[in-house]
Scaffold this motif. Sequence first.
Motif, short mmCIF file in Angstrom:
data_model
loop_
_atom_site.label_atom_id
_atom_site.label_comp_id
_atom_site.label_asym_id
_atom_site.label_seq_id
_atom_site.Cartn_x
_atom_site.Cartn_y
_atom_site.Cartn_z
N PRO A 85 -0.50 -10.76 -2.67
CA PRO A 85 -1.90 -10.32 -2.82
C PRO A 85 -2.01 -8.83 -3.15
O PRO A 85 -1.23 -8.01 -2.65
N TRP A 120 -6.13 -11.20 -6.06
CA TRP A 120 -6.56 -10.87 -4.70
C TRP A 120 -5.81 -11.67 -3.64
O TRP A 120 -5.54 -11.15 -2.56
N PHE A 121 -5.50 -12.92 -3.93
CA PHE A 121 -4.72 -13.74 -2.99
C PHE A 121 -3.31 -14.00 -3.52
O PHE A 121 -2.58 -14.80 -2.93
N PHE A 131 -6.65 -17.10 -5.47
CA PHE A 131 -8.04 -16.87 -5.04
C PHE A 131 -8.96 -17.91 -5.66
O PHE A 131 -9.79 -18.53 -4.98
N HIS A 307 1.85 -16.14 2.53
CA HIS A 307 0.42 -16.09 2.17
C HIS A 307 -0.03 -17.34 1.43
O HIS A 307 -1.21 -17.69 1.47
N ILE A 311 -3.37 -18.50 3.86
CA ILE A 311 -4.75 -18.31 3.40
C ILE A 311 -5.54 -19.62 3.40
O ILE A 311 -6.64 -19.68 3.99
#
Length: 340
Positions: A85, A120-121, A131, A307, A311
């Motif tokens: 990210p 972003w992710f 994202f 991640h 997430i």
Amino acid sequence: MNREEIKEIPKEQFEPAPIDHEAGERLEKPQLSFMKDAWLRVRKNKAAIVSLIILALIVIMAIIGPHLSGHDGYEQDVAKSNLPPRVPVLENMGIFDGTQKVGGEEVNKYEQMNIEEYYWFGTDSLGRDLFTRVWLGTRVSLYIAVLAAAIDMLVGVIYGLVSGFKGGRTDNVMQRILEVISGIPNLIVVILMLLILKPGIMSITIAMVITGWVGMARVVRGQVLKLKDQEYILASRTLGAKNNRLLFKHLLPNLSGVIIINTMFTIPSAIFFEAFLSFIGIGLQAPSASLGTLIEDGYKTFQFLPHLMIIPCILICVILIVCNLIGDGLRDAFDPKMRD
């Protein structure tokens, strides 16, 4: 005070005040309907209100989220696979700055690969923007939530109303049908659907239509059996009210609290059911995105790229928690025993 001053007090002040009977019978506080009274109690539950706000934000992000990052959720670019990210502004604080441990050393993947874009992710193994895919997957979860609520409202409520209100042989036949349906696990129904249809959202939808309303029908039937012999129902029947009026004008409004509460507790179960099916590979199929498929993709590389799994797990946990908290708040609001 001397005697002369006492004599000057007029006698009218010693007479009793006039009594206004209309003012004594007037209700100063306006009467509240059942729904308004319940809403006032819901507002006192801070956890329920915060959960409603969070759920509203999730719904908004599911609508506009896939359009915010500027990346397509299905476009593949293997050269940009497994990026960590990276978020503007936050990268200056040392978090979400695109760094990743490679061989025990912190490496900025974006600088190493000369990538100026922000993910972003991060990205998955095929270079797709995580994202965008997370919010696309959230749309599927919200679709399942709306579907579960609609099935409960349309099928379960009507089936329970008719079964409990008719009683006798009709009730016996309808309950035997209900027992047969409830004896078939949802997973078996989905597997049977896979023999007819391709794995995907359609097979899950049909499975939920077949079995998802059973719990609501039983709850509504039990409440109807308790309410149908109440005095106000007997009075309406004596005045010539027809069955449709008794069902939808008298019984259904008194069942609204039970229906809303059970629907809110059904939604988390339906969302988790879809995520579980997608996780084990018989739900949505690639390249479609759901929170279950994202978790299934992420757990394979959890040790190196946590991640990818964390997430979507956080998001599905938040959805399940807020739905349960809203259900608890509604239960306390509609339950007469919980009145202040």
